[in-house]
Design a protein around this motif. Structure first.
Motif, short mmCIF file in Angstrom:
data_model
loop_
_atom_site.label_atom_id
_atom_site.label_comp_id
_atom_site.label_asym_id
_atom_site.label_seq_id
_atom_site.Cartn_x
_atom_site.Cartn_y
_atom_site.Cartn_z
N LYS A 124 0.82 -1.21 0.00
CA LYS A 124 0.00 0.00 0.00
C LYS A 124 0.86 1.27 0.00
O LYS A 124 0.52 2.25 -0.68
CB LYS A 124 -0.93 -0.01 1.21
N PHE A 125 1.97 1.26 0.72
CA PHE A 125 2.86 2.41 0.76
C PHE A 125 3.42 2.72 -0.63
O PHE A 125 3.45 3.88 -1.06
CB PHE A 125 4.01 2.14 1.75
N LEU A 126 3.85 1.68 -1.35
CA LEU A 126 4.39 1.85 -2.70
C LEU A 126 3.28 2.25 -3.68
O LEU A 126 3.48 3.09 -4.56
CB LEU A 126 5.09 0.58 -3.14
N GLU A 127 2.12 1.65 -3.52
CA GLU A 127 0.95 1.99 -4.37
C GLU A 127 0.59 3.46 -4.24
O GLU A 127 0.22 4.12 -5.22
CB GLU A 127 -0.24 1.12 -3.96
N PHE A 128 0.73 4.01 -3.04
CA PHE A 128 0.41 5.43 -2.79
C PHE A 128 1.21 6.34 -3.73
O PHE A 128 0.70 7.32 -4.23
CB PHE A 128 0.70 5.77 -1.32
N PHE A 129 2.47 6.00 -3.98
CA PHE A 129 3.33 6.85 -4.81
C PHE A 129 3.38 6.40 -6.27
O PHE A 129 3.46 7.24 -7.17
CB PHE A 129 4.76 6.88 -4.25
N ALA A 130 3.34 5.09 -6.53
CA ALA A 130 3.58 4.59 -7.89
C ALA A 130 2.32 4.35 -8.72
O ALA A 130 2.37 4.36 -9.94
CB ALA A 130 4.38 3.29 -7.83
#
Length: 180
Positions: free
Chosen positions: A32-38
């Motif tokens: 979810k953290f990576l999805e937030f930016f990518a």
């Protein structure tokens, strides 16, 4: 002939969602953290090409043949956009007002054509169910194609028949807003 006349105008636009993140081809299972930016990025573009507007002729005296006013494209440049020899350029003979003997505009003598690509990059960051942050970066005339303004049409000016300006070059704007 109207000053807003454009003989030809072609436009196109489109939006592409990059295939990264939740519900997309790649990275559907990313943290979810990576999805937030990518994830969730969009790129869009708009293209336009149109012929230039007709040149407005002010209070000028035409001595020559109006059919010889337009120069072939091989002879036309910023220092000589139209045939100035068909005009009376002597300041002592210019009238404050006179009987017009030709149209205000000719269809064959126009400003430079307009060619441009505009591109935008967008992303919505979902902070929670109520708050969203919208990021957007726009580029206007991204290829930095020069678009010349109209030539000087004052016969007594030393710049008569020349182009002394252009539309703004490539520019960018970035925005970030919060919606709730």
């Amino acid at each position: 002939l109207s000053s807003i006349d454009r003989g030809q105008r072609f436009t196109g636009s489109g939006i592409y969602e990059l295939p990264f993140g939740k519900g997309r081809k790649w990275g559907a299972g990313m943290p979810k953290f990576l999805e937030f930016f990518a994830g969730g990025w969009q790129i869009s573009g708009a293209w336009q090409r149109q012929s230039g507007q007709p040149i407005d002729w002010g209070n000028v005296i035409l001595n020559g043949d109006s059919t010889k006013l337009a120069l072939p494209s091989s002879q036309r440049n910023t220092d000589r956009w139209f045939n100035t020899s068909v005009f009376n350029t002597r300041s002592t003979e210019q009238l404050a007002s006179h009987l017009r003997t030709f149209p205000l505009r000719f269809g064959n003598v126009r400003w430079d054509s307009q060619r441009r690509w505009d591109v935008s990059l967008r992303k919505t960051f979902r902070i929670d169910e109520r708050f969203k942050m919208h990021f957007r970066c726009d580029s206007f005339n991204i290829l930095n194609e020069p678009v010349l303004k109209g030539p000087t049409t004052t016969p007594t000016s030393s710049a008569f028949g020349t182009i002394t300006g252009q539309e703004p070059p490539r520019s960018f704007q970035v925005s970030l807003n919060l919606s709730f």
